[in-house]
Design a protein around this motif. Structure first.
Motif, mmCIF file in Angstrom:
data_model
loop_
_atom_site.group_PDB
_atom_site.id
_atom_site.type_symbol
_atom_site.label_atom_id
_atom_site.label_comp_id
_atom_site.label_asym_id
_atom_site.label_seq_id
_atom_site.Cartn_x
_atom_site.Cartn_y
_atom_site.Cartn_z
ATOM 1 N N UNK A 1 0.855 -1.147 0.199
ATOM 2 C CA UNK A 1 -0.035 -0.064 0.128
ATOM 3 C C UNK A 1 1.047 1.432 -0.201
ATOM 4 N N UNK A 2 0.732 2.261 -0.953
ATOM 5 C CA UNK A 2 1.493 3.468 -1.027
ATOM 6 C C UNK A 2 1.198 4.314 0.217
ATOM 7 N N UNK A 3 2.176 5.375 0.469
ATOM 8 C CA UNK A 3 1.720 6.188 1.615
ATOM 9 C C UNK A 3 0.511 6.941 1.492
ATOM 10 N N UNK A 4 0.250 7.613 0.390
ATOM 11 C CA UNK A 4 -1.092 8.336 0.270
ATOM 12 C C UNK A 4 -2.157 7.383 0.771
ATOM 13 N N UNK A 5 -2.263 6.076 0.293
ATOM 14 C CA UNK A 5 -3.375 5.346 0.541
ATOM 15 C C UNK A 5 -3.536 4.927 2.071
ATOM 16 N N UNK A 6 -2.175 4.518 2.624
ATOM 17 C CA UNK A 6 -1.922 4.223 4.000
ATOM 18 C C UNK A 6 -2.530 5.392 4.931
ATOM 19 N N UNK A 332 -5.259 -1.373 0.643
ATOM 20 C CA UNK A 332 -4.792 -1.746 -0.664
ATOM 21 C C UNK A 332 -4.746 -3.147 -0.841
ATOM 22 N N UNK A 333 -4.931 -3.877 -1.764
ATOM 23 C CA UNK A 333 -4.482 -5.042 -2.077
ATOM 24 C C UNK A 333 -5.586 -6.080 -1.702
ATOM 25 N N UNK A 334 -7.064 -5.753 -1.750
ATOM 26 C CA UNK A 334 -8.033 -6.672 -1.547
ATOM 27 C C UNK A 334 -8.818 -6.788 -2.714
ATOM 28 N N UNK A 335 -9.339 -7.989 -3.178
ATOM 29 C CA UNK A 335 -10.024 -8.020 -4.413
ATOM 30 C C UNK A 335 -11.310 -8.933 -4.120
ATOM 31 N N UNK A 336 -12.283 -8.736 -4.985
ATOM 32 C CA UNK A 336 -13.437 -9.772 -4.801
ATOM 33 C C UNK A 336 -13.150 -11.149 -5.127
ATOM 34 N N UNK A 337 -13.894 -12.179 -4.696
ATOM 35 C CA UNK A 337 -13.673 -13.549 -5.216
ATOM 36 C C UNK A 337 -14.576 -13.747 -6.310
ATOM 37 N N UNK A 338 -14.123 -14.091 -7.542
ATOM 38 C CA UNK A 338 -14.740 -14.132 -8.786
ATOM 39 C C UNK A 338 -15.920 -15.143 -8.702
ATOM 40 N N UNK A 339 -15.988 -16.052 -7.870
ATOM 41 C CA UNK A 339 -17.228 -16.938 -7.720
ATOM 42 C C UNK A 339 -18.292 -16.394 -6.929
ATOM 43 N N UNK A 340 -17.780 -15.579 -5.969
ATOM 44 C CA UNK A 340 -18.953 -14.920 -5.113
ATOM 45 C C UNK A 340 -19.328 -13.311 -5.486
#
Ligand SMILES: Cc1ncc(COP(=O)(O)O)c(C=O)c1O
Length: 403
Positions: A1-6, A332-340
């Motif tokens: 996660x970049x400093x701005x996002x953090x 940052x660094x989270x994504x949805x599960x394609x199946x759900x």
């Protein structure tokens, strides 16, 4: 996660530590920066605020108080009557036709509303309906109407058609004929013309991870823009030869800087860029700051690299595809599960960042579209800097659902 996002994550978590998610927030500094960017791109022409992309009266008034914004583009006549009755500033253009006879009767029965509101028409049937609604009443002033123009791009001898299916009025002759019909009816007054090019203003020209598709979009948008500029000018000239026009509206968040260059255009209609939802990340011409977010609580940890949040299944309208899903934003660094995907009551979030989250922590997401977020939450928590400075009701929070 970049400093701005953090730092944003720390700020949002600190500002809302007293709240239990799910809830929605609006980062006022981000929204103000987005508004300033929109008005810069409009280069001196006013932006009529698309209320469907905001759906919160307090935010609508804040934006209308800013330089560069003038008037409201509402999405239904009952909404416009509600806004006018509650003292909204400026005039209100209802951007989509109405078949609501009660609302038309209310419009003509209320001189202040009739002076402020303009309804959309694109055929004689609309005019007949308005005349029927006012028959037998004693309207103090004529009903203000605006002609909607089809902007879609048609090529290959009609075999290719790109754009929204809206108005049947496409040519200068068709527009002038409808204008002539309007001015021949004493109960109506032609106020303006609208031609919204959704295939340019609402389609990102740099789709992430799809360079070839992006090239095709840019090609189509160049052709469509060139065709429309000529046709829009000819239509405006043809209609102005029949009756004067107070305004000619076009464009949207994705096309502000392009639409404003056309001499025939007097104002831009836009709103989404204020909240900067997910679908507006893929434009070359501008980049806004995500301003409207929602927080969900982590309620489960099914295993390494995954947490499950409560709620989250807030899909955007339009042709169904993955782009309509909400986007995990912070951490940052989270994504949805394609199946759900994003679930009715639970949304799994995958990625290394999941391992740093505990039950009761919160995750921040963005809606794919702008105003629809407000159909999910009764309130927006307005964050300025490090604190929630105000809590304001959304349309939903005021018990209003218009479309
Ligand atoms: C008539 C009209 N004008 C303008 C817009 C642009 O709105 P936004 O800037 O929120 O994309 C829209 C969006 O659908 C629209 O329907």
């Amino acid at each position: 996660m970049g400093p701005a996002a953090a730092s944003d994550l720390r700020r949002y978590n600190a500002a809302t530590a007293h709240l239990e998610p799910p809830f929605a927030v609006l980062d006022l500094a981000a929204m103000r920066a987005n508004a300033a960017s929109m008005t810069r791109r409009a280069a001196g022409k006013p932006i009529r605020l698309a209320s469907k992309s905001v759906r919160c009266r307090a935010v609508i008034s804040q934006v209308l108080a800013m330089d560069g914004f003038r008037g409201i583009m509402a999405y239904t006549l009952p909404e416009a009557l509600w806004l006018a009755g509650s003292g909204a500033s400026g005039d209100i253009l209802v951007a989509y036709p109405t078949a609501d006879r009660d609302a038309l009767a209310r419009l003509t029965g209320d001189p202040a509303a009739a002076a402020a509101i303009t309804v959309m028409v694109d055929c004689a049937e609309h005019l007949d309906m308005i005349e029927k609604a006012i028959a037998g009443t004693a309207p103090s002033s004529p009903v203000r109407v605006c002609i909607d123009i089809d902007t879609s791009y048609i090529a290959l001898g009609g075999r290719l058609r790109i754009g929204a299916r809206r108005s049947p009025v496409r040519t200068p002759a068709e527009a002038a004929a409808l204008a002539t019909d309007i001015v021949s009816r004493p109960g109506l007054r032609l106020a303006g013309l609208m031609a919204y090019e959704g295939q340019i203003a609402g389609v990102g020209d740099r789709p992430a991870g799809r360079p070839l598709y992006g090239q095709a979009i840019r090609f189509m948008q160049r052709r469509s823009g060139a065709e429309l500029a000529i046709r829009r000018a000819a239509i405006v000239a043809a209609v102005r030869a029949v009756a004067p026009l107070e305004f000619v509206n076009g464009g949207g968040t994705g096309s502000v800087e392009k639409t404003t260059t056309e001499a025939a255009i007097t104002e831009i209609g836009a709103g989404s860029g204020l909240y900067q939802p997910g679908l507006f990340d893929s434009y070359r011409g501008f980049s806004g700051r995500p301003a409207a977010l929602f927080a969900l609580p982590v309620v489960r940890r099914p295993g390494p690299g995954v947490v499950t949040a409560l709620g989250g299944g807030y899909l955007a309208s339009g042709a169904a595809n993955a782009a309509r899903l909400p986007r995990p934003f912070l951490p940052a660094g989270l994504r949805l599960d394609k199946d759900e995907g994003a679930g009715e009551v639970q949304t799994p979030l995958l990625g290394r960042a999941a391992d740093g989250l505990r039950i009761g922590d919160r995750v921040w997401l963005r809606h794919a579209k702008a105003g629809e977020l407000c159909e999910r939450f009764a309130e927006l928590h307005l964050i300025d800097g490090e604190a929630v400075v105000e809590v304001v009701p959304t349309y939903r929070g005021e018990g209003q659902a218009f479309a």
